[in-house]
Design a protein around this motif. Structure first.
Motif, PDB file in Angstrom:
ATOM      1  N   ILE A 221       0.822  -1.217   0.000  1.00 26.87           N
ATOM      2  CA  ILE A 221       0.000   0.000   0.000  1.00 26.87           C
ATOM      3  C   ILE A 221       0.855   1.266   0.000  1.00 26.87           C
ATOM      4  CG2 ILE A 221      -1.970  -1.126   1.076  1.00 26.87           C
ATOM      5  CD1 ILE A 221      -1.136   0.152   3.718  1.00 26.87           C
ATOM      6  N   ALA A 222       2.144   1.132  -0.226  1.00 23.10           N
ATOM      7  CA  ALA A 222       3.021   2.298  -0.345  1.00 23.10           C
ATOM      8  C   ALA A 222       4.030   2.037  -1.443  1.00 23.10           C
ATOM      9  CB  ALA A 222       3.729   2.597   0.979  1.00 23.10           C
ATOM     10  N   SER A 223       4.360   3.086  -2.195  1.00 20.80           N
ATOM     11  CA  SER A 223       5.300   2.960  -3.309  1.00 20.80           C
ATOM     12  C   SER A 223       6.184   4.196  -3.360  1.00 20.80           C
ATOM     13  CB  SER A 223       4.551   2.796  -4.634  1.00 20.80           C
ATOM     14  OG  SER A 223       5.421   2.953  -5.737  1.00 20.80           O
ATOM     15  N   VAL A 224       7.488   3.967  -3.346  1.00 18.84           N
ATOM     16  CA  VAL A 224       8.434   5.092  -3.413  1.00 18.84           C
ATOM     17  C   VAL A 224       8.316   5.799  -4.754  1.00 18.84           C
ATOM     18  CG1 VAL A 224      10.862   5.744  -3.339  1.00 18.84           C
ATOM     19  CG2 VAL A 224      10.004   3.955  -1.819  1.00 18.84           C
ATOM     20  N   PHE A 225       8.167   5.029  -5.826  1.00 17.92           N
ATOM     21  CA  PHE A 225       8.026   5.651  -7.142  1.00 17.92           C
ATOM     22  C   PHE A 225       6.786   6.531  -7.211  1.00 17.92           C
ATOM     23  CE2 PHE A 225       6.030   5.506 -11.369  1.00 17.92           C
ATOM     24  CZ  PHE A 225       6.992   6.172 -12.103  1.00 17.92           C
ATOM     25  N   ALA A 226       5.681   6.060  -6.664  1.00 18.03           N
ATOM     26  CA  ALA A 226       4.447   6.845  -6.681  1.00 18.03           C
ATOM     27  C   ALA A 226       4.618   8.128  -5.867  1.00 18.03           C
ATOM     28  CB  ALA A 226       3.294   6.015  -6.130  1.00 18.03           C
ATOM     29  N   ILE A 227       5.288   8.030  -4.718  1.00 22.58           N
ATOM     30  CA  ILE A 227       5.535   9.217  -3.901  1.00 22.58           C
ATOM     31  C   ILE A 227       6.406  10.216  -4.660  1.00 22.58           C
ATOM     32  CG2 ILE A 227       6.679  10.058  -1.802  1.00 22.58           C
ATOM     33  CD1 ILE A 227       5.835   7.418  -0.465  1.00 22.58           C
ATOM     34  N   PHE A 228       7.435   9.716  -5.321  1.00 20.69           N
ATOM     35  CA  PHE A 228       8.308  10.595  -6.108  1.00 20.69           C
ATOM     36  C   PHE A 228       7.526  11.282  -7.228  1.00 20.69           C
ATOM     37  CE2 PHE A 228      10.833  10.929 -10.019  1.00 20.69           C
ATOM     38  CZ  PHE A 228      11.740  11.899  -9.635  1.00 20.69           C
ATOM     39  N   LEU A 229       6.716  10.510  -7.943  1.00 17.24           N
ATOM     40  CA  LEU A 229       5.964  11.066  -9.065  1.00 17.24           C
ATOM     41  C   LEU A 229       4.991  12.141  -8.599  1.00 17.24           C
ATOM     42  CD1 LEU A 229       5.119  10.989 -12.062  1.00 17.24           C
ATOM     43  CD2 LEU A 229       3.507   9.163 -11.460  1.00 17.24           C
ATOM     44  N   LEU A 230       4.235  11.863  -7.555  1.00 14.82           N
ATOM     45  CA  LEU A 230       3.240  12.834  -7.092  1.00 14.82           C
ATOM     46  C   LEU A 230       3.906  14.032  -6.431  1.00 14.82           C
ATOM     47  CD1 LEU A 230       0.236  13.378  -6.993  1.00 14.82           C
ATOM     48  CD2 LEU A 230       0.154  12.275  -4.752  1.00 14.82           C
ATOM     49  N   ARG A 231       5.018  13.821  -5.758  1.00  8.04           N
ATOM     50  CA  ARG A 231       5.752  14.960  -5.181  1.00  8.04           C
ATOM     51  C   ARG A 231       6.199  15.923  -6.271  1.00  8.04           C
ATOM     52  NH1 ARG A 231      11.147  16.119  -4.981  1.00  8.04           N
ATOM     53  NH2 ARG A 231      11.831  17.556  -3.321  1.00  8.04           N
ATOM     54  N   GLN A 232       6.713  15.374  -7.370  1.00 11.32           N
ATOM     55  CA  GLN A 232       7.121  16.240  -8.474  1.00 11.32           C
ATOM     56  C   GLN A 232       5.929  17.008  -9.024  1.00 11.32           C
ATOM     57  OE1 GLN A 232      10.278  15.671  -7.396  1.00 11.32           O
ATOM     58  NE2 GLN A 232      10.745  16.290  -9.491  1.00 11.32           N
ATOM     59  N   TYR A 233       4.791  16.369  -9.069  1.00 11.86           N
ATOM     60  CA  TYR A 233       3.578  17.031  -9.555  1.00 11.86           C
ATOM     61  C   TYR A 233       3.143  18.123  -8.585  1.00 11.86           C
ATOM     62  CZ  TYR A 233      -0.537  17.107 -12.569  1.00 11.86           C
ATOM     63  OH  TYR A 233      -1.499  17.461 -13.476  1.00 11.86           O
ATOM     64  N   PHE A 234       3.194  17.838  -7.289  1.00 12.67           N
ATOM     65  CA  PHE A 234       2.836  18.837  -6.281  1.00 12.67           C
ATOM     66  C   PHE A 234       3.762  20.048  -6.330  1.00 12.67           C
ATOM     67  CE2 PHE A 234       0.491  15.952  -3.002  1.00 12.67           C
ATOM     68  CZ  PHE A 234      -0.591  15.909  -3.860  1.00 12.67           C
ATOM     69  N   LEU A 235       5.045  19.816  -6.625  1.00 13.59           N
ATOM     70  CA  LEU A 235       5.989  20.927  -6.704  1.00 13.59           C
ATOM     71  C   LEU A 235       5.660  21.873  -7.856  1.00 13.59           C
ATOM     72  CD1 LEU A 235       9.394  19.125  -6.007  1.00 13.59           C
ATOM     73  CD2 LEU A 235       8.184  20.712  -4.499  1.00 13.59           C
ATOM     74  N   GLY A 236       4.962  21.367  -8.871  1.00 14.76           N
ATOM     75  CA  GLY A 236       4.572  22.212  -9.988  1.00 14.76           C
ATOM     76  C   GLY A 236       3.374  23.087  -9.699  1.00 14.76           C
ATOM     77  N   ILE A 237       2.698  22.875  -8.574  1.00 12.11           N
ATOM     78  CA  ILE A 237       1.564  23.719  -8.194  1.00 12.11           C
ATOM     79  C   ILE A 237       2.097  24.958  -7.488  1.00 12.11           C
ATOM     80  CG2 ILE A 237      -0.513  23.851  -6.762  1.00 12.11           C
ATOM     81  CD1 ILE A 237      -0.898  20.869  -7.233  1.00 12.11           C
ATOM     82  N   PRO A 238       1.732  26.153  -7.928  1.00 16.50           N
ATOM     83  CA  PRO A 238       2.307  27.385  -7.364  1.00 16.50           C
ATOM     84  C   PRO A 238       2.161  27.460  -5.851  1.00 16.50           C
ATOM     85  CG  PRO A 238       0.993  27.878  -9.310  1.00 16.50           C
ATOM     86  CD  PRO A 238       0.746  26.435  -8.985  1.00 16.50           C
ATOM     87  N   GLN A 239       3.240  27.879  -5.215  1.00 18.73           N
ATOM     88  CA  GLN A 239       3.237  28.028  -3.763  1.00 18.73           C
ATOM     89  C   GLN A 239       2.304  29.151  -3.324  1.00 18.73           C
ATOM     90  OE1 GLN A 239       4.691  25.873  -2.011  1.00 18.73           O
ATOM     91  NE2 GLN A 239       4.854  26.698   0.071  1.00 18.73           N
ATOM     92  N   GLN A 240       2.012  30.091  -4.244  1.00 13.55           N
ATOM     93  CA  GLN A 240       1.114  31.187  -3.903  1.00 13.55           C
ATOM     94  C   GLN A 240      -0.280  30.684  -3.529  1.00 13.55           C
ATOM     95  OE1 GLN A 240       3.157  31.066  -6.400  1.00 13.55           O
ATOM     96  NE2 GLN A 240       4.455  32.911  -6.344  1.00 13.55           N
ATOM     97  N   LEU A 241      -0.706  29.584  -4.138  1.00 15.07           N
ATOM     98  CA  LEU A 241      -1.999  29.016  -3.768  1.00 15.07           C
ATOM     99  C   LEU A 241      -2.009  28.580  -2.303  1.00 15.07           C
ATOM    100  CD1 LEU A 241      -2.931  26.793  -6.859  1.00 15.07           C
ATOM    101  CD2 LEU A 241      -4.056  28.887  -6.116  1.00 15.07           C
ATOM    102  N   TYR A 242      -0.908  28.030  -1.865  1.00 13.91           N
ATOM    103  CA  TYR A 242      -0.809  27.585  -0.471  1.00 13.91           C
ATOM    104  C   TYR A 242      -0.889  28.771   0.478  1.00 13.91           C
ATOM    105  CZ  TYR A 242       1.207  25.474   3.731  1.00 13.91           C
ATOM    106  OH  TYR A 242       1.438  25.053   5.016  1.00 13.91           O
ATOM    107  N   TYR A 243      -0.133  29.828   0.157  1.00 18.43           N
ATOM    108  CA  TYR A 243      -0.156  31.009   1.020  1.00 18.43           C
ATOM    109  C   TYR A 243      -1.540  31.657   1.026  1.00 18.43           C
ATOM    110  CZ  TYR A 243       4.921  30.559   0.865  1.00 18.43           C
ATOM    111  OH  TYR A 243       6.211  30.092   0.961  1.00 18.43           O
TER     112      TYR A 243
END
Length: 276
Positions: A148-170
């Motif tokens: 139920i956990a995958s390092v590759f999946a975490i890496f892939l989604l993390r890269q996708y999350f990094l592409g979402i502007p940080q301004q939305l978070y703020y």
């Protein structure tokens, strides 16, 4: 592709792509052909691609050769729970590594990536011993929880999350939205292509898994569809036509699912690699 590409170059590219596609399709075409042959036509030389008479009964006989109804239920349960479990763990871990700030985050992520270099075969015996000590042998827990956990999946989604502007978070934090709300209301909806990719790859992997279910199951009641293919092997004979028919029943659902969602896979993987 550049608009200045010469016609002969385009023709060569398309010819190579078509040739590659044909080579990829040949095993599936041969599997379909063999599954519809009579046993006398399976091993003839030269090989026959088109059966003299289509033997649709092979599929009925293959289904009845083993309790494939039970195998299918097990495969559906394991595939569904593994996929849902991986999505949950991947979303939470990727959000932490992409947006949250905590001590040792980058070092922990590097260690996590380093585990991808460990061959899975090296972990079979330790994992088997661990799960046996837990009393999970021949149970759903052994087929689901380790996957139920995958390092590759975490890496892939993390890269996708990094592409979402940080301004939305703020902006969300200023509006009073906490991290949990920002994750499920903003990040997850914006990351549907990547999530579809992760879910589909996990579903295909879980559905087609053979070695681990073979090791961890002893009874007919707990075996999955790929393990059920061993019903067509014996010391003296191998029913190729029935084996191919059963294989088609296993492969077909994943082929249809992939064909329906392949655009999301390409988009999810390509966009996931835009930012490191």
């Amino acid at each position: 592709m550049s608009t200045t590409t010469k016609p002969w170059a385009l023709a060569l590219i398309y010819a190579l792509l078509i040739a590659g596609s044909i080579l990829m399709l040949l095993p599936f075409l041969w599997m379909i052909s063999t599954s519809l042959k009579h046993s006398s036509e399976v091993i003839v030389l030269p090989p026959k691609w088109i059966p003299s008479r289509l033997q649709w009964q092979n599929y009925v006989t293959a289904w009845q050769a083993a309790p494939f109804g039970r195998y299918m239920i097990n495969s559906v349960v394991v595939t569904f729970l593994c996929t849902v479990g991986e999505l949950v763990t991947t979303i939470l871990a990727s959000f932490a590594f992409a947006k949250l700030r905590f001590y040792g985050r980058d070092a922990l992520f590097a260690i996590l990536l380093a585990t991808m270099m460990v061959p899975q075969e090296m972990l079979l015996i330790p994992n088997y011993i661990t799960l046996t000590e837990l009393g999970w042998l021949d149970r759903y827990e052994a087929l689901i929880i380790p996957w139920i956990a995958s390092v590759f999946a975490i890496f892939l989604l993390r890269q996708y999350f990094l592409g979402i502007p940080q301004q939305l978070y703020y902006a969300c934090r200023i509006d009073g939205c906490r991290d949990w709300g920002f994750l499920w209301r903003i990040m997850v909806p914006l990351s549907k292509p990547a999530l579809v990719t992760i879910a589909l790859l996990k579903a295909i992997g879980s559905w087609n898994a053979f070695l681990w279910p073979l090791i961890m199951t002893n009874s007919e009641e707990m075996r999955t569809m790929p393990v059920g293919l061993t019903a067509f092997f014996s010391e003296t004979d191998l029913n190729y036509e029935l084996l191919m028919a059963a294989s088609m029943m296993i492969v077909a659902p994943m082929l249809l699912l992939y064909a329906a969602l392949q655009r999301s896979i390409v988009e999810g993987i390509s966009r996931g690699g835009l930012k490191g």
